[in-house]
Design a protein around this motif. Structure first.
Motif, PDB file in Angstrom:
ATOM      1  N   ILE A 243       1.507   9.377   4.500  1.00  0.00           N
ATOM      2  CA  ILE A 243       2.924   9.363   4.147  1.00  0.00           C
ATOM      3  C   ILE A 243       3.050   9.104   2.652  1.00  0.00           C
ATOM      4  O   ILE A 243       2.496   8.145   2.134  1.00  0.00           O
ATOM      5  CB  ILE A 243       3.695   8.283   4.929  1.00  0.00           C
ATOM      6  CG1 ILE A 243       3.553   8.504   6.436  1.00  0.00           C
ATOM      7  CG2 ILE A 243       5.173   8.300   4.539  1.00  0.00           C
ATOM      8  CD1 ILE A 243       4.255   7.446   7.277  1.00  0.00           C
TER       9      ILE A 243
ATOM     10  N   THR B 248      10.598  10.789   1.839  1.00  0.00           N
ATOM     11  CA  THR B 248       9.177  10.753   2.184  1.00  0.00           C
ATOM     12  C   THR B 248       8.716  12.121   2.666  1.00  0.00           C
ATOM     13  O   THR B 248       9.521  12.951   3.090  1.00  0.00           O
ATOM     14  CB  THR B 248       8.884   9.714   3.286  1.00  0.00           C
ATOM     15  OG1 THR B 248       9.445  10.164   4.521  1.00  0.00           O
ATOM     16  CG2 THR B 248       9.436   8.354   2.928  1.00  0.00           C
TER      17      THR B 248
ATOM     18  N   ASN C 175       0.876  -1.170   0.000  1.00  0.00           N
ATOM     19  CA  ASN C 175       0.000   0.000   0.000  1.00  0.00           C
ATOM     20  C   ASN C 175       0.914   1.221   0.000  1.00  0.00           C
ATOM     21  O   ASN C 175       1.539   1.533   1.010  1.00  0.00           O
ATOM     22  CB  ASN C 175      -0.911   0.026   1.225  1.00  0.00           C
ATOM     23  CG  ASN C 175      -1.899  -1.125   1.224  1.00  0.00           C
ATOM     24  OD1 ASN C 175      -1.803  -2.041   2.028  1.00  0.00           O
ATOM     25  ND2 ASN C 175      -2.850  -1.098   0.313  1.00  0.00           N
TER      26      ASN C 175
ATOM     27  N   VAL D 138       6.130   2.842   4.688  1.00  0.00           N
ATOM     28  CA  VAL D 138       5.295   4.007   4.328  1.00  0.00           C
ATOM     29  C   VAL D 138       3.824   3.630   4.185  1.00  0.00           C
ATOM     30  O   VAL D 138       3.089   4.249   3.414  1.00  0.00           O
ATOM     31  CB  VAL D 138       5.811   4.662   3.023  1.00  0.00           C
ATOM     32  CG1 VAL D 138       7.171   5.278   3.250  1.00  0.00           C
ATOM     33  CG2 VAL D 138       5.871   3.656   1.873  1.00  0.00           C
ATOM     34  N   GLU D 139       3.383   2.616   4.925  1.00  0.00           N
ATOM     35  CA  GLU D 139       1.993   2.177   4.815  1.00  0.00           C
ATOM     36  C   GLU D 139       1.026   3.046   5.600  1.00  0.00           C
ATOM     37  O   GLU D 139      -0.178   3.016   5.353  1.00  0.00           O
ATOM     38  CB  GLU D 139       1.867   0.717   5.275  1.00  0.00           C
ATOM     39  CG  GLU D 139       2.456  -0.288   4.292  1.00  0.00           C
ATOM     40  CD  GLU D 139       2.224  -1.720   4.727  1.00  0.00           C
ATOM     41  OE1 GLU D 139       1.855  -1.925   5.905  1.00  0.00           O
ATOM     42  OE2 GLU D 139       2.407  -2.624   3.906  1.00  0.00           O
ATOM     43  N   GLN D 140       1.529   3.819   6.582  1.00  0.00           N
ATOM     44  CA  GLN D 140       0.636   4.643   7.383  1.00  0.00           C
ATOM     45  C   GLN D 140      -0.009   5.726   6.527  1.00  0.00           C
ATOM     46  O   GLN D 140       0.633   6.310   5.658  1.00  0.00           O
ATOM     47  CB  GLN D 140       1.411   5.294   8.536  1.00  0.00           C
ATOM     48  CG  GLN D 140       1.938   4.316   9.563  1.00  0.00           C
ATOM     49  CD  GLN D 140       0.830   3.532  10.243  1.00  0.00           C
ATOM     50  OE1 GLN D 140      -0.203   4.093  10.608  1.00  0.00           O
ATOM     51  NE2 GLN D 140       1.019   2.230  10.397  1.00  0.00           N
ATOM     52  N   PRO D 141      -1.297   6.031   6.743  1.00  0.00           N
ATOM     53  CA  PRO D 141      -1.973   7.074   5.957  1.00  0.00           C
ATOM     54  C   PRO D 141      -1.264   8.418   6.087  1.00  0.00           C
ATOM     55  O   PRO D 141      -0.776   8.784   7.163  1.00  0.00           O
ATOM     56  CB  PRO D 141      -3.378   7.133   6.587  1.00  0.00           C
ATOM     57  CG  PRO D 141      -3.561   5.800   7.236  1.00  0.00           C
ATOM     58  CD  PRO D 141      -2.206   5.381   7.710  1.00  0.00           C
TER      59      PRO D 141
ATOM     60  N   HIS E  33       5.006  14.209   4.542  1.00  0.00           N
ATOM     61  CA  HIS E  33       3.608  14.233   4.979  1.00  0.00           C
ATOM     62  C   HIS E  33       2.829  15.345   4.293  1.00  0.00           C
ATOM     63  O   HIS E  33       1.604  15.348   4.317  1.00  0.00           O
ATOM     64  CB  HIS E  33       3.522  14.437   6.504  1.00  0.00           C
ATOM     65  CG  HIS E  33       3.797  13.203   7.294  1.00  0.00           C
ATOM     66  ND1 HIS E  33       5.064  12.835   7.677  1.00  0.00           N
ATOM     67  CD2 HIS E  33       2.965  12.234   7.764  1.00  0.00           C
ATOM     68  CE1 HIS E  33       5.006  11.696   8.355  1.00  0.00           C
ATOM     69  NE2 HIS E  33       3.741  11.316   8.421  1.00  0.00           N
TER      70      HIS E  33
ATOM     71  N   GLN F 134     -14.757   3.270   6.133  1.00  0.00           N
ATOM     72  CA  GLN F 134     -13.611   2.777   6.894  1.00  0.00           C
ATOM     73  C   GLN F 134     -13.970   1.619   7.817  1.00  0.00           C
ATOM     74  O   GLN F 134     -13.156   0.720   8.024  1.00  0.00           O
ATOM     75  CB  GLN F 134     -12.984   3.926   7.697  1.00  0.00           C
ATOM     76  CG  GLN F 134     -12.121   4.850   6.862  1.00  0.00           C
ATOM     77  CD  GLN F 134     -11.566   6.015   7.658  1.00  0.00           C
ATOM     78  OE1 GLN F 134     -12.031   6.306   8.766  1.00  0.00           O
ATOM     79  NE2 GLN F 134     -10.572   6.683   7.113  1.00  0.00           N
TER      80      GLN F 134
END
Length: 380
Positions: free
Chosen positions: A106, A122, A66, A101-104, A124, A210
């Protein structure tokens, strides 16, 4: 050297996406104090889509990636994390970086250097109208950009799934050839692209999707009670007094908003209502987004007839309206939504399916029938 793309939809859609970004970035340049991204050219877009698609089909340690890629230079980002050595944009490098980098929120920063594309680090934060490509699941890519005001969900531009290409039609929502449908769309609280600073429906729909349980929201006019004719009484979970935090926050002046964490408070209020949509039954809100009840059971009014046909549309270029029985549009929630709107012409129904589909139902006066508009391509 940039490799020659082998994913055919990337080549087909790239020119249209290039035109979209150049148009919107040119318009955004006229907005004072706006940080606007540089428009990517067609071949860069094609290569990024191609690489991301083939990466999405790979698995690392049994998991699909992801990833979110943003086309920007480090100088266009706020506090970027910059790698000591840039990495070529390849399928293998994306697979290896994906777990980090899977966290929303990023994004992997990508930018050309010479005649090749590199991942520089990367970030934010991305500037307005910045090309962002998100890998949702194997074979499913969404191309989007941040709104000019920077708040709320990103604007989706195109959705690619395998060999299917859906380019969103932001001007006419896919119904340009039918004035009756355009008029009925005006009765739907649809997401806007550039006109509003924030759209509650987008965030509510995102919150409903979600929890992945599906949900039904019935939106009724504030200050009325006629809608109760189409709800089984007594309502199991009424909210007394109505929860009106969203309307109160939206009514604040610009100065009042600056005195509190307005954006966070608004998102929390929307997510609270979105959470109740996971409870079995319908969540009932007013057109001012006040929560009246949840877990309610919708039923056909005693004075109405069963709805026999609806018209279905989707906000994509070259989309075609289709007439169908409401049961063909989905399951029991879709049928309940169509019947409720058929009974209550001044109401709107929102349906989130467990598989991610999201449909808005409203009454079309011009067509004298229920109009269902699928908008999940706007929400991915």
């Amino acid at each position: 050297m940039l490799s020659e793309p082998t994913y055919l939809p990337a080549r087909i859609v790239a020119p249209e996406i290039e035109a979209h970004f150049k148009k919107h970035q040119s318009e955004a340049q006229n907005i004072p104090d706006s940080n606007v991204a540089t428009a990517p050219d067609e071949h860069i877009i094609e290569v990024v889509i191609d690489t991301a698609f083939w990466a999405s089909m790979r698995r690392e340690e049994g998991r699909s990636p992801n990833i979110s890629l943003a086309l920007l230079q480090p100088s266009q980002s706020d506090k970027p994390l910059i790698f000591g050595e840039k990495l070529r944009l390849t399928t293998q490098n994306l697979i290896k970086l994906a777990p980090a980098v899977e966290q929303p929120g990023i994004h992997l920063g990508v930018w050309p250097d010479g005649d090749d594309l590199f991942i520089w680090g990367t970030t934010h934060s991305v500037p307005a109208i910045c090309f962002v490509l998100e890998v949702i699941e194997p074979g499913l890519l969404v191309i989007k950009h941040r709104r000019v005001d920077g708040f709320g969900k990103f604007v989706n531009v195109a959705v690619l799934q395998g060999d299917q290409i859906k380019v969103l039609d932001e001007a006419t929502m896919g119904v340009a050839d039918c004035q009756q449908l355009l008029k009925s769309l005006a009765n739907m609280p649809l997401p806007s692209y550039m006109g509003e600073s924030f759209n509650v429906l987008v965030q509510l729909a995102t919150s409903m999707r979600q929890h992945k349980r599906g949900g039904l929201v019935l939106m009724v006019p504030a200050g009325t009670s006629k809608w109760k004719e189409s709800i089984v009484q007594p309502i199991k979970y009424p909210v007394i007094p109505a929860y009106g935090s969203i309307d109160e926050l939206m009514a604040l002046t610009e100065q009042e908003r600056k005195k509190l964490e307005w954006q966070e408070s608004l998102l929390e209020a929307i997510d609270l209502i979105g959470g109740f949509t996971a409870v079995d039954g319908a969540t009932i809100i007013t057109d001012k987004y006040d929560l009246l009840a949840f877990g309610a059971k919708a039923a056909r009014s005693e004075t109405s007839m069963p709805v026999g046909q609806i018209i279905m549309t989707e906000p994509v270029a070259d989309g075609k309206a289709v007439r169908m029985h409401p049961a063909q549009s989905g399951g029991s929630r879709h049928l309940a939504a169509a019947q409720f709107v058929s009974d209550q012409h001044d109401a709107v129904a929102l349906v989130a399916s467990q598989d991610g589909q999201f449909t808005v139902f409203a009454w079309s006066v011009e067509l004298n029938m229920v109009h269902a508009h699928r908008i999940d391509v706007l929400l991915l």
